[in-house]
Design a protein around this motif. Structure first.
Motif, PDB file in Angstrom:
ATOM      1  N   ASN A 134      32.139  35.347  38.311  1.00  0.00           N
ATOM      2  CA  ASN A 134      31.890  35.826  36.948  1.00  0.00           C
ATOM      3  C   ASN A 134      31.890  37.347  36.852  1.00  0.00           C
ATOM      4  OD1 ASN A 134      31.455  33.891  34.641  1.00  0.00           O
ATOM      5  ND2 ASN A 134      30.398  32.841  36.316  1.00  0.00           N
TER       6      ASN A 134
ATOM      7  N   ASP B 289      37.498  35.220  32.770  1.00  0.00           N
ATOM      8  CA  ASP B 289      37.991  34.384  31.669  1.00  0.00           C
ATOM      9  C   ASP B 289      39.270  33.634  32.005  1.00  0.00           C
ATOM     10  OD1 ASP B 289      35.908  35.127  29.958  1.00  0.00           O
ATOM     11  OD2 ASP B 289      37.009  36.901  29.285  1.00  0.00           O
ATOM     12  N   ALA B 290      40.073  34.179  32.920  1.00  0.00           N
ATOM     13  CA  ALA B 290      41.354  33.552  33.277  1.00  0.00           C
ATOM     14  C   ALA B 290      41.748  33.990  34.677  1.00  0.00           C
ATOM     15  CB  ALA B 290      42.439  33.951  32.281  1.00  0.00           C
TER      16      ALA B 290
ATOM     17  N   THR C 126      38.584  29.321  34.339  1.00  0.00           N
ATOM     18  CA  THR C 126      37.522  30.289  34.090  1.00  0.00           C
ATOM     19  C   THR C 126      36.747  30.434  35.394  1.00  0.00           C
ATOM     20  OG1 THR C 126      35.859  28.659  33.452  1.00  0.00           O
ATOM     21  CG2 THR C 126      37.288  29.548  31.681  1.00  0.00           C
TER      22      THR C 126
ATOM     23  N   GLU D 233      34.727  27.303  36.139  1.00  0.00           N
ATOM     24  CA  GLU D 233      35.574  26.196  36.624  1.00  0.00           C
ATOM     25  C   GLU D 233      36.014  26.460  38.064  1.00  0.00           C
ATOM     26  OE1 GLU D 233      37.673  24.991  32.364  1.00  0.00           O
ATOM     27  OE2 GLU D 233      38.544  26.577  33.601  1.00  0.00           O
TER      28      GLU D 233
END
Length: 165
Positions: A34, A73-74, A125, A128
């Motif tokens: 993150n 985010d990606a 993400t 994930e």
């Protein structure tokens, strides 16, 4: 804190023993992923340390690892395995999905200087990706139901052969 069994590396440069001194491993993996912002932190790799390695003495590389690039985010996940004969195979990791046609999703990293193009079902993400990384941490394998798509890295061999002239 348990005895470290894995090594992690950030941006292909900074590596060290992967520790659970601040939080349990699943939470540490999620925390690290993150923090990926695509600029100052854009790549993370994880591999099992050799049996009996003293991670206070040295931090060895491995020919087998899991890695990701991008942002929280990606990001795109890759894994590298060796055959028993030592032949390396690099794979993109994805959810089950259609792999017809060419990949269309571009993941930029290293402040936009580099990119990788993957299929939509291969974009994760950080949360994930943390699930996939934790399973790999436990088993050295990509768990079901995720699928692997072998990447053609023959251009790397051709490029290094050209430089040998």
């Amino acid at each position: 804190m348990t005895k470290p069994t894995h090594i992690d590396q950030m941006n292909g440069r900074t590596r060290g023993a992967f520790l659970d001194d601040l939080r349990p491993y699943p939470e540490e993996i999620q925390f690290v992923l993150n923090r990926m912002n695509g600029m100052s932190f854009w790549a993370w790799s994880l591999w099992r340390a050799p049996e009996g390695a003293d991670l206070l003495d040295s931090i060895p590389f491995s020919d087998e690892y899991m890695q990701c690039v991008g942002t929280a985010d990606a990001c795109a996940i890759g894994v590298r395995y060796l055959d028993p004969d030592g032949t390396a195979h690099q794979y993109a990791v994805g959810r089950p999905g259609d792999q017809s046609g060419e990949p269309t999703e571009v993941i930029y990293y290293d402040d936009g200087r580099h990119s990788v193009t993957v299929y939509p079902h291969e974009v994760f993400t950080a949360d994930e990706a943390a699930v996939v990384f934790y399973a790999y941490f436990l088993t050295d394998q990509v768990p079901q139901p995720y699928q692997l798509r072998e990447l053609d890295l023959s251009w790397l061999t051709a490029a290094s052969d050209e430089g040998a002239d």
